[in-house]
Design a protein around this motif. Structure first.
Motif, PDB file in Angstrom:
ATOM      1  N   HIS A  59       0.790  -1.218  -0.014  1.00  0.00           N
ATOM      2  CA  HIS A  59       0.144   0.104   0.031  1.00  0.00           C
ATOM      3  C   HIS A  59       0.774   1.228  -0.036  1.00  0.00           C
ATOM      4  N   SER A  60       1.999   1.332   0.841  1.00  0.00           N
ATOM      5  CA  SER A  60       2.774   2.303   0.737  1.00  0.00           C
ATOM      6  C   SER A  60       3.654   2.544  -0.441  1.00  0.00           C
ATOM      7  N   LEU A  61       3.720   1.641  -1.221  1.00  0.00           N
ATOM      8  CA  LEU A  61       4.519   1.536  -2.449  1.00  0.00           C
ATOM      9  C   LEU A  61       3.636   2.042  -3.438  1.00  0.00           C
ATOM     10  N   ILE A  62       2.196   1.621  -3.353  1.00  0.00           N
ATOM     11  CA  ILE A  62       1.298   2.111  -4.522  1.00  0.00           C
ATOM     12  C   ILE A  62       1.263   3.695  -4.201  1.00  0.00           C
ATOM     13  N   HIS A  63       1.028   4.116  -2.962  1.00  0.00           N
ATOM     14  CA  HIS A  63       0.857   5.569  -2.630  1.00  0.00           C
ATOM     15  C   HIS A  63       2.181   6.344  -2.992  1.00  0.00           C
ATOM     16  N   THR A  64       3.329   5.718  -2.951  1.00  0.00           N
ATOM     17  CA  THR A  64       4.520   6.345  -3.423  1.00  0.00           C
ATOM     18  C   THR A  64       4.607   6.522  -4.848  1.00  0.00           C
ATOM     19  N   ILE A  65       4.202   5.562  -5.335  1.00  0.00           N
ATOM     20  CA  ILE A  65       4.246   5.726  -7.006  1.00  0.00           C
ATOM     21  C   ILE A  65       3.220   6.945  -7.461  1.00  0.00           C
ATOM     22  N   ALA A  66       1.996   6.775  -6.738  1.00  0.00           N
ATOM     23  CA  ALA A  66       0.984   7.788  -7.172  1.00  0.00           C
ATOM     24  C   ALA A  66       1.450   9.015  -7.055  1.00  0.00           C
ATOM     25  N   SER A  67       1.893   9.475  -5.512  1.00  0.00           N
ATOM     26  CA  SER A  67       2.459  10.647  -5.372  1.00  0.00           C
ATOM     27  C   SER A  67       3.714  11.011  -6.369  1.00  0.00           C
ATOM     28  N   LYS A  68       4.478  10.505  -6.664  1.00  0.00           N
ATOM     29  CA  LYS A  68       5.340  10.765  -7.680  1.00  0.00           C
ATOM     30  C   LYS A  68       4.881  11.113  -8.974  1.00  0.00           C
ATOM     31  N   CYS A  78      -3.601  11.189  -8.508  1.00  0.00           N
ATOM     32  CA  CYS A  78      -3.198  10.050  -9.100  1.00  0.00           C
ATOM     33  C   CYS A  78      -3.718   8.754  -8.547  1.00  0.00           C
ATOM     34  N   LEU A  79      -4.528   7.991  -9.200  1.00  0.00           N
ATOM     35  CA  LEU A  79      -5.009   6.825  -8.498  1.00  0.00           C
ATOM     36  C   LEU A  79      -4.162   5.742  -9.620  1.00  0.00           C
ATOM     37  N   LEU A  80      -3.771   4.662  -9.095  1.00  0.00           N
ATOM     38  CA  LEU A  80      -3.269   3.457  -9.734  1.00  0.00           C
ATOM     39  C   LEU A  80      -4.448   2.410  -9.827  1.00  0.00           C
ATOM     40  N   TYR A  81      -4.858   1.994 -10.693  1.00  0.00           N
ATOM     41  CA  TYR A  81      -5.966   0.835 -10.645  1.00  0.00           C
ATOM     42  C   TYR A  81      -5.331  -0.492 -11.016  1.00  0.00           C
ATOM     43  N   LEU A  90     -11.986  -3.573 -11.224  1.00  0.00           N
ATOM     44  CA  LEU A  90     -10.766  -2.771 -10.917  1.00  0.00           C
ATOM     45  C   LEU A  90     -10.741  -2.718  -9.458  1.00  0.00           C
ATOM     46  N   TRP A  91      -9.487  -2.596  -8.851  1.00  0.00           N
ATOM     47  CA  TRP A  91      -9.296  -1.933  -7.401  1.00  0.00           C
ATOM     48  C   TRP A  91      -8.237  -1.200  -7.347  1.00  0.00           C
ATOM     49  N   THR A  92      -8.381  -0.271  -6.328  1.00  0.00           N
ATOM     50  CA  THR A  92      -7.370   0.884  -6.160  1.00  0.00           C
ATOM     51  C   THR A  92      -7.392   1.136  -4.584  1.00  0.00           C
ATOM     52  N   LEU A  93      -6.519   1.962  -4.271  1.00  0.00           N
ATOM     53  CA  LEU A  93      -6.546   2.444  -2.996  1.00  0.00           C
ATOM     54  C   LEU A  93      -6.696   3.892  -3.158  1.00  0.00           C
ATOM     55  N   PRO A  94      -7.768   4.418  -2.034  1.00  0.00           N
ATOM     56  CA  PRO A  94      -7.874   5.999  -2.101  1.00  0.00           C
ATOM     57  C   PRO A  94      -6.607   6.731  -2.172  1.00  0.00           C
ATOM     58  N   SER A  95      -6.627   7.707  -2.654  1.00  0.00           N
ATOM     59  CA  SER A  95      -5.636   8.816  -2.986  1.00  0.00           C
ATOM     60  C   SER A  95      -5.334   9.474  -1.536  1.00  0.00           C
ATOM     61  N   PRO A  96      -4.110   9.519  -1.120  1.00  0.00           N
ATOM     62  CA  PRO A  96      -3.709   9.962   0.060  1.00  0.00           C
ATOM     63  C   PRO A  96      -4.038  11.604  -0.064  1.00  0.00           C
ATOM     64  N   THR A  97      -4.182  12.188  -1.253  1.00  0.00           N
ATOM     65  CA  THR A  97      -4.328  13.696  -1.133  1.00  0.00           C
ATOM     66  C   THR A  97      -5.785  13.773  -1.107  1.00  0.00           C
ATOM     67  N   ALA A  98      -6.705  12.696  -1.544  1.00  0.00           N
ATOM     68  CA  ALA A  98      -8.281  12.733  -1.329  1.00  0.00           C
ATOM     69  C   ALA A  98      -8.655  12.536   0.171  1.00  0.00           C
ATOM     70  N   GLY A  99      -7.717  12.371   0.873  1.00  0.00           N
ATOM     71  CA  GLY A  99      -8.065  11.843   2.337  1.00  0.00           C
ATOM     72  C   GLY A  99      -8.704  12.938   3.306  1.00  0.00           C
ATOM     73  N   VAL A 100      -8.556  14.288   2.687  1.00  0.00           N
ATOM     74  CA  VAL A 100      -8.956  15.199   3.550  1.00  0.00           C
ATOM     75  C   VAL A 100     -10.341  15.244   3.740  1.00  0.00           C
ATOM     76  N   ASN A 101     -10.941  14.828   2.784  1.00  0.00           N
ATOM     77  CA  ASN A 101     -12.593  14.832   2.284  1.00  0.00           C
ATOM     78  C   ASN A 101     -13.078  13.635   2.807  1.00  0.00           C
ATOM     79  N   ARG A 102     -12.382  12.497   3.215  1.00  0.00           N
ATOM     80  CA  ARG A 102     -12.751  11.341   3.610  1.00  0.00           C
ATOM     81  C   ARG A 102     -12.614  11.114   5.234  1.00  0.00           C
ATOM     82  N   PRO A 103     -13.895  10.478   5.837  1.00  0.00           N
ATOM     83  CA  PRO A 103     -13.741  10.261   7.004  1.00  0.00           C
ATOM     84  C   PRO A 103     -12.925   8.982   7.376  1.00  0.00           C
ATOM     85  N   ASN A 104     -11.813   9.325   8.291  1.00  0.00           N
ATOM     86  CA  ASN A 104     -11.022   8.140   8.776  1.00  0.00           C
ATOM     87  C   ASN A 104     -10.623   7.330   7.631  1.00  0.00           C
TER      88      ASN A 104
END
Length: 156
Positions: A59-68, A78-81, A90-104
């Protein structure tokens, strides 16, 4: 010529020499620009490799790649599917940058969407790349792919 006379042989030699100098200057600048772009590409790859080596989980790898990728392409998000053809989603992880609008938001959270949904689904089904200049105009974009985030689309 301003005086109406035809160009002499010396005039033509001089003009040809000037044209060659200008062509050499242009060619040199084009080469320097290609080298600059290649250097930036290599720096981005190296930066990604360094970041990947420090990832402690998938998960941290996916977030790192998306962030870069966000940084490299100056994207807001950026979301990697990942495609599961056998199950049709398809599956993905929520973007860390989108987390501000997501509860927990949780690191282990995985979002699944049907493969026949949205632009990501279209790409997964057809293998054809899609370049969207204004995503809000794409009717096939599914709300699930935005994860409830107030996305802003703009053309550069």
């Amino acid at each position: 010529r301003l005086d109406g006379e035809p160009f002499s042989t010396d005039d033509l030699v001089l003009l040809e020499s000037i044209a060659n100098i200008v062509a050499g200057f242009i060619s040199h600048n084009q080469l320097r620009e290609r080298e600059r772009i290649e250097r930036l590409r290599k720096e981005a790859i190296l930066d990604l490799a360094v970041s990947i080596s420090s990832a402690v989980s998938v998960h941290s790898l996916i977030h790192t790649i998306a962030s870069k990728l966000e940084d490299t392409f100056h994207a807001e998000q950026c979301l990697l599917y990942f495609v599961n053809h056998a199950e049709g989603y398809l599956w993905t992880l929520p973007s860390p940058t989108a987390g501000v609008n997501r509860p927990n938001p949780r690191d282990e959270e995985v979002v699944q969407v049907p493969i026949n949904t949205g632009v990501a689904g279209y790409v997964a089904r057809t293998g054809q790349m899609v370049n969207i200049s204004n995503g809000s105009e794409i009717k096939q974009r599914a709300k699930e792919l935005d994860f409830g985030v107030d996305m802003r689309y703009r053309t550069r």
